[in-house]
Structures are given as structure tokens and as C-alpha cells.
Scaffold this motif. Structure first.
Motif, PDB file in Angstrom:
ATOM      1  N   VAL A 180       0.865  -1.179   0.000  1.00  0.00           N
ATOM      2  CA  VAL A 180       0.000   0.000   0.000  1.00  0.00           C
ATOM      3  C   VAL A 180       0.899   1.225   0.000  1.00  0.00           C
ATOM      4  O   VAL A 180       1.880   1.284   0.754  1.00  0.00           O
TER       5      VAL A 180
ATOM      6  N   CYS B  23      -2.868  -1.069  -3.421  1.00  0.00           N
ATOM      7  CA  CYS B  23      -3.708   0.113  -3.180  1.00  0.00           C
ATOM      8  C   CYS B  23      -2.823   1.348  -3.108  1.00  0.00           C
ATOM      9  O   CYS B  23      -1.754   1.329  -2.483  1.00  0.00           O
TER      10      CYS B  23
ATOM     11  N   CYS C  73      -7.897   1.090   2.189  1.00  0.00           N
ATOM     12  CA  CYS C  73      -7.048   0.128   1.488  1.00  0.00           C
ATOM     13  C   CYS C  73      -7.181  -1.281   2.078  1.00  0.00           C
ATOM     14  O   CYS C  73      -7.125  -2.278   1.351  1.00  0.00           O
TER      15      CYS C  73
ATOM     16  N   ALA D 102      -3.274   5.590  -2.294  1.00  0.00           N
ATOM     17  CA  ALA D 102      -4.218   6.577  -1.782  1.00  0.00           C
ATOM     18  C   ALA D 102      -3.470   7.831  -1.355  1.00  0.00           C
ATOM     19  O   ALA D 102      -2.315   7.768  -0.933  1.00  0.00           O
TER      20      ALA D 102
ATOM     21  N   LYS E 238      -9.906  -3.167   0.538  1.00  0.00           N
ATOM     22  CA  LYS E 238      -9.574  -3.694  -0.792  1.00  0.00           C
ATOM     23  C   LYS E 238      -8.614  -4.873  -0.695  1.00  0.00           C
ATOM     24  O   LYS E 238      -8.718  -5.839  -1.457  1.00  0.00           O
TER      25      LYS E 238
END
Length: 336
Positions: A158, A200, A218, A202, A221
Motif C-alpha cells: 500500500v 492500493c 485500502c 491513496a 480492498k
């Protein structure tokens, strides 16, 4: 209010608020410092360092800042006031890398040397020089660390970034990918690199609360994430809070950039595995030295000057150079 319609009484009040009521004597070089805000500990420490360095060397430092990160109009007004007060060098951490360029151009046309600290303008050549951390290398260091700490497991990453198009955000993100061994744009790109290993991406805006929300989203997901890259330590703290709330804080490698005192404490506590430390005092001192040289000889600073970066961790890994918590604490900024 449009800048061209601000009346003189408003500018006078602003000048008084900044301590710019009268130009200094010709024998006392005047140096301006404009930070993104006057509340972020990084910029507070930069201001302290610049003030101390200027005082020790017989110069006068006048400081200004935007009200919030992104307040370009506030930085433009501060620059105009500093020029009126006799500043021949202005040090600036640009809030808006592109929008500040016309004001910088006007200042340089009037003989003012402008040096960017910490963050470049867009284009970087808009200022005479840039004194800053190599943010790409900072990313490389934490990417290398995360790769080694993962121990050969398939990566599920992430990235909690700053926001789209920001050069520092892109440099740190892409440097991380490079260090991790993934395809990455070069240091000049403002586009964020992508790879299937990233489950992910962001924006956190460098904020703890936004970082926590982004991490929570995240996790919905991809609940089996095992590496988290963060743009800075507040975002890392938010990510840790989200992971702890989900019961996943023990199995994820969180890496970050900044090396603030709270960030180093979070490394010591095991919330952040490693962080790349940068040095605002060094940036400030180098900026003051360059300003004094310009005042004395007329020689302007030029190009990019790397102010250094070091990986700080409580758990070293083989093949990645790092410094320990004591070093990080000795050199950190913010409240110790």
C-alpha cells in the motif's frame, strides 16, 4: 482578495506583523525566510536554525509563512514585503511549486537571490538554487529496507502518497519503488509509478487522520497487505492506527520519510520499521551562508545542493546502511 487590489494599509499591517516595519541598515544583510506554515515542527525548526545562524553572523532574518500548506497567496505577499524591507536573498519552501514561479521571477528580476529549501519549484530552474534532501534517495533507502525486511515473501504494498502532481511526493514514491526493485520513473518525473505489487494507492496529504482513513479504505480492498510506504511520519502513524484497529499491526512493514522526533519515537516503539531522516537545520544554515556570500561578493548560489539523508531504524537489515535510534534522536527535529 486579488493581490493587485490590496490597499496600502493592509500591506502595512502585514509588514508590521512580520516585523518588517523598516529596512535594516546597509551594513546588516537582510535575509528572508518563507515557509509553508509556521506551525509544522519541520518548518519551526528551520526558522529557529536560520534565525540563530543569521544572528551569529551579523545578519537580520525576517520570516513569513502561508496560513496553511498550499497558501500560495500568503507566500507571495510575504515575498513582496520582504523585498520592500530590503531583503537581497529570500529562502523559500514553496507551497505551490508552479504558482509561486511568477513572484520568484519578479524578485530575481530585481536582483534578489531566491533559494528553494526542502522542495523544488516547477520548473526547478525558477530559483537560483535548491538546498534539499535527495527525496528520491530517501525513497530508495526505505524501499531497500522494506524489501529486505519482507524476507522474500511476495509483496502486497500500500502506498499512502501526498497528492497527485507534487514533485516531492513523486520523488519519494518512485524512489521507494526503485529501492524495492520494482519498475520506477526517474527522479525528474512527477507521475507516480505503478506496479501489480501495489495493491492500493491513496492520497494522505501528509496528515495522520487522512492517512488512517486511507489505510482503512485500502484494508477493505486488500486485507493481506504486508508493506506500507508512507509519504511522511504523520501518515505512517495513521496507517499504524488503522492496522492496529484491524489487528494487523504485527505483520506489516511500515516505512516512511522525515526523521522528526515523534517519528523517531515511533520507530523506537516499533510502529514504523524505518524512516529516512532529513535535516532542516542544515538547510537553513546553508541558506544563510549562501545569502551572506551573495551580500559580500555578489556571487549567487546555483544548482542543487544535497543536504543529506540517513536511514533510521531500531532493527537493521543486512545490506542496507542505517543509523540507530540514538543518532536519529540526536539529529531529529520537533519536540524531543
Amino acid at each position: 482578495m486579488p493581490l493587485h487590489r490590496i490597499d496600502l494599509s493592509v500591506l502595512a499591517a502585514a509588514a508590521l506583523a512580520l516585523g518588517l516595519a523598516a529596512p535594516a541598515s546597509a551594513a546588516e544583510p537582510v535575509i528572508g525566510l518563507i515557509t509553508k506554515t509556521d506551525t509544522n515542527p519541520f518548518f519551526v525548526k528551520m526558522k529557529e536554525g536560520a534565525t540563530e545562524a543569521a544572528k551569529a553572523k551579523g545578519a537580520k532574518l525576517i520570516a513569513g509563512a502561508g496560513k496553511t500548506d498550499g497558501d500560495n497567496a500568503g507566500q507571495v505577499t510575504a515575498m513582496e514585503n520582504m523585498i520592500a524591507a530590503g531583503a537581497k536573498t529570500i529562502l523559500i519552501t514553496p507551497s505551490d511549486a508552479k504558482a509561486i514561479v511568477p513572484a520568484i521571477r519578479k524578485a530575481r528580476d530585481r536582483g534578489v537571490m531566491v533559494i528553494a529549501l526542502d522542495s523544488p519549484t516547477d520548473p526547478a530552474e525558477a530559483t537560483d538554487a535548491l538546498f534539499a534532501t535527495n527525496n528520491y534517495q530517501a525513497g530508495v533507502l526505505i524501499g531497500q529496507y522494506a524489501k529486505a525486511a519482507l524476507g522474500g515473501k511476495p509483496a502486497k504494498i500500500v502506498t499512502l502518497d501526498l497528492f497527485a502532481g507534487h514533485p516531492v511526493g513523486a520523488q519519494r514514491h518512485n524512489g521507494f519503488l526503485k529501492g524495492f526493485g520494482l519498475p520506477a520513473p526517474d527522479a525528474k518525473s512527477n507521475e507516480l509509478g505503478k506496479d501489480p505489487a501495489i495493491v492500493c494507492m491513496a492520497d494522505s496529504y501528509g496528515d495522520q487522520a487522512k492517512g488512517q482513513t486511507a489505510m482503512e479504505n485500502c484494508l477493505q480492498k486488500s486485507p493481506d497487505v504486508n508493506v506500507v510506504y508512507t509519504i511522511n511520519e504523520p501518515a505512517a502513524a495513521g496507517a499504524f492506527n488503522a492496522l492496529k484497529k484491524a489487528g494487523k499491526d504485527k505483520g506489516v512493514v511500515i516505512v516512511s520519510v522525515d526523521g522528526g522526533c515523534q517519528g523517531v519515537r515511533d520507530v523506537k516503539a516499533g510502529k514504523i520499521a524505518a524512516t529516512s531522516q532529513q535535516y532542516p537545520l542544515r538547510m537553513a544554515a546553508m541558506g544563510v551562508d549562501a545569502a551572506l556570500e551573495y551580500a559580500k561578493s555578489g556571487k549567487k548560489a546555483s544548482g542543487y545542493v544535497d543536504t543529506g539523508v540517513a536511514l533510521i531504524t531500531a532493527t537493521p537489515v543486512a545490506g542496507v546502511e542505517s543509523k540507530d535510534i540514538q543518532v536519529g534522536t540526536d539529529l531529529c527535529w520537533g519536540k524531543k
